[in-house]
Design a protein around this motif. Structure first.
Motif, mmCIF file in Angstrom:
data_model
loop_
_atom_site.group_PDB
_atom_site.id
_atom_site.type_symbol
_atom_site.label_atom_id
_atom_site.label_comp_id
_atom_site.label_asym_id
_atom_site.label_seq_id
_atom_site.Cartn_x
_atom_site.Cartn_y
_atom_site.Cartn_z
ATOM 1 N N SER A 3 -11.273 -12.033 12.290
ATOM 2 C CA SER A 3 -11.559 -10.863 11.456
ATOM 3 C C SER A 3 -11.763 -9.678 12.391
ATOM 4 N N ILE A 4 -11.070 -8.580 12.095
ATOM 5 C CA ILE A 4 -11.049 -7.411 12.974
ATOM 6 C C ILE A 4 -11.651 -6.208 12.264
ATOM 7 N N GLY A 5 -12.507 -5.498 12.970
ATOM 8 C CA GLY A 5 -12.997 -4.201 12.527
ATOM 9 C C GLY A 5 -12.339 -3.142 13.389
ATOM 10 N N GLU A 151 -2.618 -16.958 12.343
ATOM 11 C CA GLU A 151 -1.338 -17.629 12.552
ATOM 12 C C GLU A 151 -0.158 -16.799 12.063
ATOM 13 N N GLY A 152 -0.091 -15.543 12.505
ATOM 14 C CA GLY A 152 1.030 -14.676 12.159
ATOM 15 C C GLY A 152 0.958 -14.027 10.796
ATOM 16 N N LEU A 153 -0.152 -14.190 10.097
ATOM 17 C CA LEU A 153 -0.333 -13.540 8.786
ATOM 18 C C LEU A 153 -1.509 -12.581 8.852
ATOM 19 N N ILE A 154 -1.320 -11.411 8.272
ATOM 20 C CA ILE A 154 -2.400 -10.429 8.167
ATOM 21 C C ILE A 154 -2.839 -10.395 6.709
ATOM 22 N N SER A 155 -4.153 -10.379 6.487
ATOM 23 C CA SER A 155 -4.640 -10.428 5.107
ATOM 24 C C SER A 155 -5.939 -9.644 4.963
ATOM 25 N N GLN A 156 -6.305 -9.439 3.728
ATOM 26 C CA GLN A 156 -7.552 -8.793 3.334
ATOM 27 C C GLN A 156 -7.778 -7.463 4.039
ATOM 28 N N MET A 157 -6.713 -6.649 4.139
ATOM 29 C CA MET A 157 -6.840 -5.310 4.728
ATOM 30 C C MET A 157 -7.675 -4.461 3.787
ATOM 31 N N GLU A 158 -8.763 -3.913 4.303
ATOM 32 C CA GLU A 158 -9.660 -3.087 3.504
ATOM 33 C C GLU A 158 -9.875 -1.744 4.172
ATOM 34 N N VAL A 159 -9.820 -0.680 3.379
ATOM 35 C CA VAL A 159 -10.213 0.648 3.831
ATOM 36 C C VAL A 159 -11.677 0.825 3.458
ATOM 37 N N ILE A 160 -12.463 1.232 4.434
ATOM 38 C CA ILE A 160 -13.888 1.473 4.187
ATOM 39 C C ILE A 160 -14.132 2.959 4.388
ATOM 40 N N GLU A 161 -14.636 3.606 3.354
ATOM 41 C CA GLU A 161 -14.971 5.032 3.450
ATOM 42 C C GLU A 161 -16.446 5.171 3.768
ATOM 43 N N LEU A 162 -16.746 5.983 4.773
ATOM 44 C CA LEU A 162 -18.124 6.239 5.172
ATOM 45 C C LEU A 162 -18.661 7.548 4.609
ATOM 46 N N GLY A 163 -17.859 8.215 3.801
ATOM 47 C CA GLY A 163 -18.296 9.478 3.212
ATOM 48 C C GLY A 163 -17.541 10.657 3.789
ATOM 49 N N LYS A 164 -17.890 11.825 3.296
ATOM 50 C CA LYS A 164 -17.228 13.051 3.751
ATOM 51 C C LYS A 164 -17.555 13.327 5.206
#
Length: 169
Positions: A3-5, A151-164
């Motif tokens: 899992s990558i941040g 294993e060569g698959l990317i999943s659960q890509m999420e955009v996280i907004e921290l505000g303006k």
């Protein structure tokens, strides 16, 4: 599975909520314009980190980071740099290598524009720019990305907004 941040363009400001959003991540990646060695210290103390420097970063930051990171993880060839451009207009300094040794995932910052797209002209390479997490720049919202590699698959890509960008927390 990893899992990558992913964040970029902190410009000397690291929102404390990053640690909550990335709590379950295995690694944190920063795509440049860090702005302070303190941010490097905080990220490295928190999780294994892969960090590149950006054009605003001074020598104390540059000696602790790289201009380009090339590595393999979970079946992906990854390249992280700060000034990479965007499809189809890549930075002329990186484009020859993109063409000759196309990674599976190309990550950059600099533009402060959140963008995740496939470039069909480069073997369907995944281009990722997480936008900007800091308070300086022309972006309207501060953003992060979180995703899984397995294993060569990317999943659960999420955009996280921290505000303006200019908002007081």
């Amino acid at each position: 599975m990893k899992s990558i941040g992913l964040l970029s363009d902190t410009h000397g400001y690291l929102d404390e909520r990053v640690f909550d959003h990335f709590a379950n991540c295995d690694e944190v990646w920063h795509a440049g314009d860090i702005g302070s060695t303190t941010i490097i210290d905080q990220l490295e103390a928190f999780k294994p980190s892969r960090i590149v420097f950006g054009n605003i970063d001074n020598n104390p930051i540059r000696v602790r980071t790289a201009e380009n990171l090339h590595f393999e993880l979970e079946g992906f060839r990854v390249w992280i740099t700060h000034i990479g451009g965007a499809p189809p207009r890549y930075n002329p300094q990186v484009y020859p290598e993109l063409k000759s040794q196309t990674p599976d995932i190309f990550i950059c910052g600099h533009s402060h524009i959140l963008r995740v797209i496939r470039d069909k002209s480069l073997n369907n390479m995944l281009y990722i720019n997480p936008g900007a997490a800091g308070r300086e720049g022309f972006h309207k919202f501060r953003t992060l990305l979180r995703f899984n590699l397995h294993e060569g698959l990317i999943s659960q890509m999420e955009v996280i907004e921290l505000g303006k960008r200019g908002a007081i927390i």
